[in-house]
Design an enzyme around this catalytic site. Structure first.
Site, mmCIF file in Angstrom:
data_model
loop_
_atom_site.group_PDB
_atom_site.id
_atom_site.type_symbol
_atom_site.label_atom_id
_atom_site.label_comp_id
_atom_site.label_asym_id
_atom_site.label_seq_id
_atom_site.Cartn_x
_atom_site.Cartn_y
_atom_site.Cartn_z
ATOM 1 N N LYS A 27 -0.385 28.847 -25.102
ATOM 2 C CA LYS A 27 0.801 27.987 -25.056
ATOM 3 C C LYS A 27 1.970 28.642 -25.759
ATOM 4 C CE LYS A 27 -1.852 23.828 -25.471
ATOM 5 N NZ LYS A 27 -2.248 22.673 -26.285
ATOM 6 N N LYS A 85 1.089 34.242 -36.577
ATOM 7 C CA LYS A 85 2.141 33.234 -36.425
ATOM 8 C C LYS A 85 3.190 33.353 -37.511
ATOM 9 C CE LYS A 85 -0.490 29.717 -33.943
ATOM 10 N NZ LYS A 85 -1.003 28.347 -33.976
ATOM 11 N N LYS A 143 -4.280 36.944 -24.352
ATOM 12 C CA LYS A 143 -4.963 35.713 -23.954
ATOM 13 C C LYS A 143 -3.924 34.735 -23.406
ATOM 14 C CE LYS A 143 -4.670 33.103 -28.182
ATOM 15 N NZ LYS A 143 -5.204 32.288 -29.223
HETATM 16 P P1 TYM Z 1 -6.217 24.920 -29.438
HETATM 17 O O1 TYM Z 1 -5.614 23.580 -29.250
HETATM 18 O O2 TYM Z 1 -5.326 26.093 -29.614
HETATM 19 O O3 TYM Z 1 -7.152 25.248 -28.212
HETATM 20 C C1 TYM Z 1 -8.155 24.347 -27.784
HETATM 21 C C2 TYM Z 1 -9.381 25.125 -27.349
HETATM 22 O O4 TYM Z 1 -9.064 26.026 -26.282
HETATM 23 C C3 TYM Z 1 -9.549 27.321 -26.578
HETATM 24 N N1 TYM Z 1 -8.685 28.325 -25.954
HETATM 25 C C4 TYM Z 1 -9.096 29.289 -25.118
HETATM 26 N N2 TYM Z 1 -10.317 29.605 -24.650
HETATM 27 C C5 TYM Z 1 -10.400 30.646 -23.788
HETATM 28 N N3 TYM Z 1 -9.337 31.380 -23.377
HETATM 29 C C6 TYM Z 1 -8.092 31.088 -23.830
HETATM 30 N N4 TYM Z 1 -7.049 31.793 -23.415
HETATM 31 C C7 TYM Z 1 -7.933 30.007 -24.745
HETATM 32 N N5 TYM Z 1 -6.863 29.462 -25.372
HETATM 33 C C8 TYM Z 1 -7.338 28.438 -26.100
HETATM 34 C C9 TYM Z 1 -9.513 27.393 -28.089
HETATM 35 O O5 TYM Z 1 -10.391 28.395 -28.570
HETATM 36 C C10 TYM Z 1 -9.944 26.001 -28.484
HETATM 37 O O6 TYM Z 1 -11.353 25.897 -28.497
HETATM 38 N N6 TYM Z 1 -7.795 25.174 -34.164
HETATM 39 C C11 TYM Z 1 -8.081 24.587 -32.867
HETATM 40 C C12 TYM Z 1 -8.174 23.079 -32.879
HETATM 41 C C13 TYM Z 1 -9.105 22.494 -33.882
HETATM 42 C C14 TYM Z 1 -10.515 22.506 -33.843
HETATM 43 C C15 TYM Z 1 -10.943 21.754 -34.961
HETATM 44 C C16 TYM Z 1 -11.446 23.083 -32.983
HETATM 45 C C17 TYM Z 1 -8.740 21.764 -34.976
HETATM 46 N N7 TYM Z 1 -9.861 21.328 -35.610
HETATM 47 C C18 TYM Z 1 -12.307 21.569 -35.239
HETATM 48 C C19 TYM Z 1 -12.792 22.908 -33.275
HETATM 49 C C20 TYM Z 1 -13.208 22.153 -34.375
HETATM 50 C C21 TYM Z 1 -6.957 24.962 -31.915
HETATM 51 O O7 TYM Z 1 -5.852 25.185 -32.306
HETATM 52 O O8 TYM Z 1 -7.288 24.884 -30.622
#
Ligand code: TYM
Length: 332
Positions: A198, A112, A195
């Site tokens: 967003k 990023k 992948k």
């Molecule tokens: P975020 O908001 O980007 O995504 C939420 C969840 O969706 C999963 N994900 C995917 N899984 C499979 N294929 C894909 N193409 C795909 N795109 C997204 C992500 O792996 C995620 O599980 N850092 C995290 C948010 C977070 C978090 C936490 C998660 C903040 N604190 C504590 C677990 C525990 C994030 O940005 O997810």
């Protein structure tokens, strides 16, 4: 009961199919087997520029989608991260335990920050994974259901937990990532090497759960496949078809082997048309339920208030131990 915690960003309103299949679907299943905490991570969303009114609205939309997907506030705790100030508080303590080089090696940050340039990259984005570690460790989580892209952040979380425990005495449970291999990486419909995301998918490559199902059906029907005709799971040579089979299997409960058999001798067109239909059947009631929650913000907000209260009780206990361990003078 073992405990799980996970989070999702409210950014841009609608979740996409990767979010649902990679993460949220597991959350729904685990509310019956685990003491489960799930949150909308608005603090994390602030690492990139957000319009304040949009962020507020998106946080409600995210919570509504979690409930619409099947999270039941009677069986799990659903809350908004900023409602529990302990996240930021523990985040600071863990920042002071994280090496600068260690944080610099996080690949999501590197990707990023290269894309945005260092002047537009915030320090918040840099310490993002440390805040995520705080999220997880506050709840003494046993497991963290996420998609494959979060694996490195979970590794850092474990390292920080062990470092803290080693320096100050046993305080945190060291959590495991819970990643379902089949759905760990849902790929972009137009470029199956990427992948679904967003921030980087093109509009045609991403299935937004709150879009008109017709729009998504069309995207599924025009998904990029290959020049062969056989419907077979083969990530290397047929990544597009494999992705469609993964999505199909996950949405219906069929196995990929079942589907390969069912589509033997049939063309990609048939697979796509059927998957578009399967998706539409799932997405239509999902959208309706999301809208119902959004039409009744008072109920939604009261669910979130109760969730925050339950979350805070756990978080405050951990933070108090941490403050004591690191040597802060108690406020009398
Ligand atoms: P975020 O908001 O980007 O995504 C939420 C969840 O969706 C999963 N994900 C995917 N899984 C499979 N294929 C894909 N193409 C795909 N795109 C997204 C992500 O792996 C995620 O599980 N850092 C995290 C948010 C977070 C978090 C936490 C998660 C903040 N604190 C504590 C677990 C525990 C994030 O940005 O997810």
């Amino acid at each position: 009961r073992p405990r799980v915690l996970s989070g999702i960003q409210p950014t841009s309103g609608s979740f996409h199919l990767g979010n649902y299949l990679g993460a949220v679907r597991q959350w729904v299943a685990q509310q019956d087997t685990h003491d489960a905490f799930y949150m909308v991570v608005d603090l994390h969303a602030l690492t990139v520029v957000q319009d304040p009114e949009a962020l507020r609205a998106d946080s409600r939309v995210a919570a509504a989608q979690l409930l619409a997907a099947g999270l039941d506030p009677e069986r799990c705790t659903v809350f908004i991260q900023s409602h529990v100030p302990e996240h930021a508080q523990l985040g600071w303590v863990l920042n002071c335990l994280t090496g600068f080089g260690e944080a610099s090696r996080m690949t999501q940050f590197k990707d990023k920050s290269v894309k945005q340039g260092t002047d537009r990259t915030t320090v918040g984005l840099f310490t993002y994974p440390v805040l995520m570690a705080a999220d997880i460790l506050l709840y003494q989580s046993d497991a963290v259901p996420v998609g494959g892209d979060q694996r490195q952040h979970l590794e850092l979380t474990r390292v920080l937990a062990e470092r803290f425990n080693g320096r100050y005495g046993e305080t945190f449970k060291v959590p495991d990532a819970f990643i379902v291999p089949e759905t760990a990486r849902i790929t972009d419909l137009q470029d199956p090497a990427l992948k679904m995301s967003k921030s980087s998918s093109t509009p045609k490559g991403i299935v937004n759960l709150l879009d008109e199902p017709k729009v998504s059906a069309k995207k599924i029907k025009s998904a990029v496949t290959d020049t062969d005709t056989v419907i077979r799971y083969d990530e290397e040579n047929k990544p597009g078809v494999s992705n469609l089979l993964t999505i199909y299997a996950a949405l219906t409960g069929a196995t990929v082997a079942d589907l390969e058999q069912r589509y033997e001798g049939k063309g990609y067109g048939a697979l796509k048309t059927d998957l578009a239909e399967v998706y539409t059947e799932w997405a239509t009631p999902f959208r309706d339920r999301t809208r119902e929650y959004l039409d009744d913000p008072e109920t939604l907000d009261s669910i979130l208030a109760k969730g925050a209260e339950k979350a805070r009780a756990v978080a405050a206990e951990t933070l108090a131990r941490v403050y004591e361990r690191v040597g802060f003078l108690p406020a009398k």
